[in-house]
Design an enzyme around this catalytic site. Sequence first.
Site, PDB file in Angstrom:
ATOM      1  N   GLY A 284      -0.979   1.688  -9.072  1.00 43.29           N
ATOM      2  CA  GLY A 284      -0.625   2.497 -10.236  1.00 43.29           C
ATOM      3  C   GLY A 284      -1.566   3.664 -10.478  1.00 43.29           C
ATOM      4  O   GLY A 284      -1.385   4.431 -11.419  1.00 43.29           O
TER       5      GLY A 284
ATOM      6  N   GLY B 233      -7.069   3.643  -3.822  1.00 44.82           N
ATOM      7  CA  GLY B 233      -7.113   3.512  -5.279  1.00 44.82           C
ATOM      8  C   GLY B 233      -6.303   2.308  -5.698  1.00 44.82           C
ATOM      9  O   GLY B 233      -5.504   1.774  -4.912  1.00 44.82           O
ATOM     10  N   LEU B 234      -6.515   1.899  -6.934  1.00 46.10           N
ATOM     11  CA  LEU B 234      -5.829   0.707  -7.443  1.00 46.10           C
ATOM     12  C   LEU B 234      -4.327   0.938  -7.564  1.00 46.10           C
ATOM     13  O   LEU B 234      -3.868   2.090  -7.556  1.00 46.10           O
ATOM     14  CB  LEU B 234      -6.395   0.351  -8.826  1.00 46.10           C
TER      15      LEU B 234
ATOM     16  N   SER C   4      -5.891   0.104   0.194  1.00 43.83           N
ATOM     17  CA  SER C   4      -7.060   0.041   1.089  1.00 43.83           C
ATOM     18  C   SER C   4      -8.355  -0.258   0.332  1.00 43.83           C
ATOM     19  O   SER C   4      -9.200   0.617   0.184  1.00 43.83           O
ATOM     20  CB  SER C   4      -7.219   1.302   1.945  1.00 43.83           C
TER      21      SER C   4
ATOM     22  N   LYS D  23      -1.308   7.057  -6.211  1.00 46.06           N
ATOM     23  CA  LYS D  23      -1.330   7.403  -4.782  1.00 46.06           C
ATOM     24  C   LYS D  23       0.040   7.918  -4.324  1.00 46.06           C
ATOM     25  O   LYS D  23       0.138   8.999  -3.735  1.00 46.06           O
ATOM     26  CB  LYS D  23      -1.747   6.175  -3.942  1.00 46.06           C
ATOM     27  N   SER D  24       1.086   7.128  -4.616  1.00 42.07           N
ATOM     28  CA  SER D  24       2.431   7.530  -4.173  1.00 42.07           C
ATOM     29  C   SER D  24       2.862   8.826  -4.851  1.00 42.07           C
ATOM     30  O   SER D  24       3.421   9.726  -4.216  1.00 42.07           O
ATOM     31  CB  SER D  24       3.456   6.449  -4.495  1.00 42.07           C
TER      32      SER D  24
HETATM   33  P1  ADP Z   1       0.227   3.962  -6.736  1.00 40.81           P
HETATM   34  O1  ADP Z   1       1.007   4.566  -5.633  1.00 40.81           O
HETATM   35  O2  ADP Z   1      -1.233   4.324  -6.683  1.00 40.81           O
HETATM   36  O3  ADP Z   1       0.443   2.502  -6.928  1.00 40.81           O
HETATM   37  P2  ADP Z   1       2.101   5.350  -8.439  1.00 40.81           P
HETATM   38  O4  ADP Z   1       2.037   6.738  -7.916  1.00 40.81           O
HETATM   39  O5  ADP Z   1       3.195   4.467  -8.003  1.00 40.81           O
HETATM   40  O6  ADP Z   1       0.690   4.667  -8.096  1.00 40.81           O
HETATM   41  O7  ADP Z   1       2.056   5.363 -10.010  1.00 40.81           O
HETATM   42  C1  ADP Z   1       1.255   6.254 -10.764  1.00 40.81           C
HETATM   43  C2  ADP Z   1       1.874   6.494 -12.132  1.00 40.81           C
HETATM   44  O8  ADP Z   1       0.962   7.238 -12.941  1.00 40.81           O
HETATM   45  C3  ADP Z   1       3.159   7.270 -12.078  1.00 40.81           C
HETATM   46  O9  ADP Z   1       4.063   6.760 -13.015  1.00 40.81           O
HETATM   47  C4  ADP Z   1       2.711   8.692 -12.448  1.00 40.81           C
HETATM   48  O10 ADP Z   1       3.752   9.421 -13.061  1.00 40.81           O
HETATM   49  C5  ADP Z   1       1.599   8.413 -13.454  1.00 40.81           C
HETATM   50  N1  ADP Z   1       0.592   9.488 -13.533  1.00 40.81           N
HETATM   51  C6  ADP Z   1       0.164  10.080 -14.650  1.00 40.81           C
HETATM   52  N2  ADP Z   1      -0.768  11.018 -14.403  1.00 40.81           N
HETATM   53  C7  ADP Z   1      -0.939  11.032 -13.075  1.00 40.81           C
HETATM   54  C8  ADP Z   1      -1.761  11.810 -12.205  1.00 40.81           C
HETATM   55  N3  ADP Z   1      -2.600  12.737 -12.656  1.00 40.81           N
HETATM   56  N4  ADP Z   1      -1.692  11.544 -10.899  1.00 40.81           N
HETATM   57  C9  ADP Z   1      -0.848  10.594 -10.418  1.00 40.81           C
HETATM   58  N5  ADP Z   1      -0.051   9.844 -11.179  1.00 40.81           N
HETATM   59  C10 ADP Z   1      -0.076  10.054 -12.522  1.00 40.81           C
END
Ligand code: ADP
Length: 461
Positions: free
Chosen positions: A283, A280-281, A353, A286-287
């Site tokens: 933000g 996934g993109l 990915s 994923k984390s």
């Molecule tokens: P990635 O790892 O994909 O770059 P992050 O997990 O770092 O993304 O960031 C996702 C952000 O979106 C976090 O601040 C999280 O709190 C917010 N968020 C809001 N709703 C959701 C959801 N349903 N699932 C995951 N993250 C969410």
Amino acid sequence: MWPVAITLTVDATTAAALAIGAPAALWTHAGALLGAITVRELAELDDRVAVAGEIELVPAAIPAELDTPRAIRAAIAAHGWRRVAGHAPTAVFGRADEHLGKLALATADGLVILRPAEAADRIAPTAARLASAAVVARGYFPAERIELATMPGALVPGAAGALLTALVAKNYGVGQPIVIDDGTGNLCDRFAARDLGLAPLRYAPVAQCPRCDELTSARCCPHAERQPALVDDAVLADPARTAALLRPEVVQLLDRAHPHATAAATWPEPTRGFILWFTGLSGAGKSTLAAAVARALRGAVPLEILDGDEVRAHLSKGLSFSRADRDINVHRIAFVARTLARHGVGVITAAISPYAETRAEVRALAAARGIPFLEVFARAQLASLVARDVKGLYRQALAGELAHFTGVSDPYEPPTAPDVEVVTDVDTIEHCAGAIVAALQSRGLLGALPTTHATLTRADA
Ligand code: ADP
């Protein structure tokens, strides 16, 4: 000639989703894709529905731990063996199996031990069962007279099953399969020589006689104290019988798999490793979801998270965001994930990915090793991500300050058929994590889940 009907049956719910003429995917219990069946016929069979049709195999789906008949035949040719005996142990490899193998080797040039990949062995988990034959082969047979192979599936019980095993063994180059003559019938005698070109070695069931102080059989020993040489819970509870029926290396294997094995005997199957692959993109969550899933699974499975940012800080330090470097990064993560999963760890990866082809490659590599692989698509509208902008990167990318930023100045290829898709700008974190845990559970990859829901700790956050 084919002695045992091998059928594929499904429950009524699954059957209802099948249509004549349409393909259906074939999965292992562990969740690895094996191939597809084009459904031609559905028939009721013992409260279930049997499915018939042409099968197409995914070549990469043959687990690496299985030996192909071709490879074993090549090994036999390299040894120069002409009379090749074969033995398929039903459970943990005991002194009785060794005894039978050595009886055969007294006249044969070589022996192939054909371990079934699956077995209903209550005293040893699969890995220990397979290893037991290996340690005995290594320690107690001359290396130039033994080949060890793992064949797919489980042994089918009964006389017809013995004939099927002999037929399978023939494919592995065996001309003289060992057949235990337990008086239940002699299909092998009736068919083997004439129809199959096999010369079975018909041996009486092995027994242990304390008076003779050896493994023997009713055909050879007159004493009443004789006991069957099968290894069961009662044997494991009695050190003298354990020693008589299992080599010390095998006892050690059982003890290592479970410290109380030889005393208490039954243990649960070890947890199976898996790979939960987020894509996934930036933000998209994923984390965040990796951490939430890990929290939900705490105590149920040993877990590791391979986070994209962390991997790029260590394992992939110095790699750029070009397509080639992104692929290297993804393959490195997948390699570490497979290595961990092989030892029973549930691995959660959280890296963008972006390329579908690369994701397909790492999925196939896992499948080839029999490692369950679930692709999870964390989806959100670009507008939501820009509004979220957790790391401030979208602002920079949109201002043209960041080249190769996925979704803005670099491609992202969304999965067309992810195992799980979560929409993170619509559903809550709890909802998304729940859907992912449910997918793992439905694949049978989780033991009993802890009942309490852990609260979010600072470290998790
Ligand atoms: P990635 O790892 O994909 O770059 P992050 O997990 O770092 O993304 O960031 C996702 C952000 O979106 C976090 O601040 C999280 O709190 C917010 N968020 C809001 N709703 C959701 C959801 N349903 N699932 C995951 N993250 C969410």
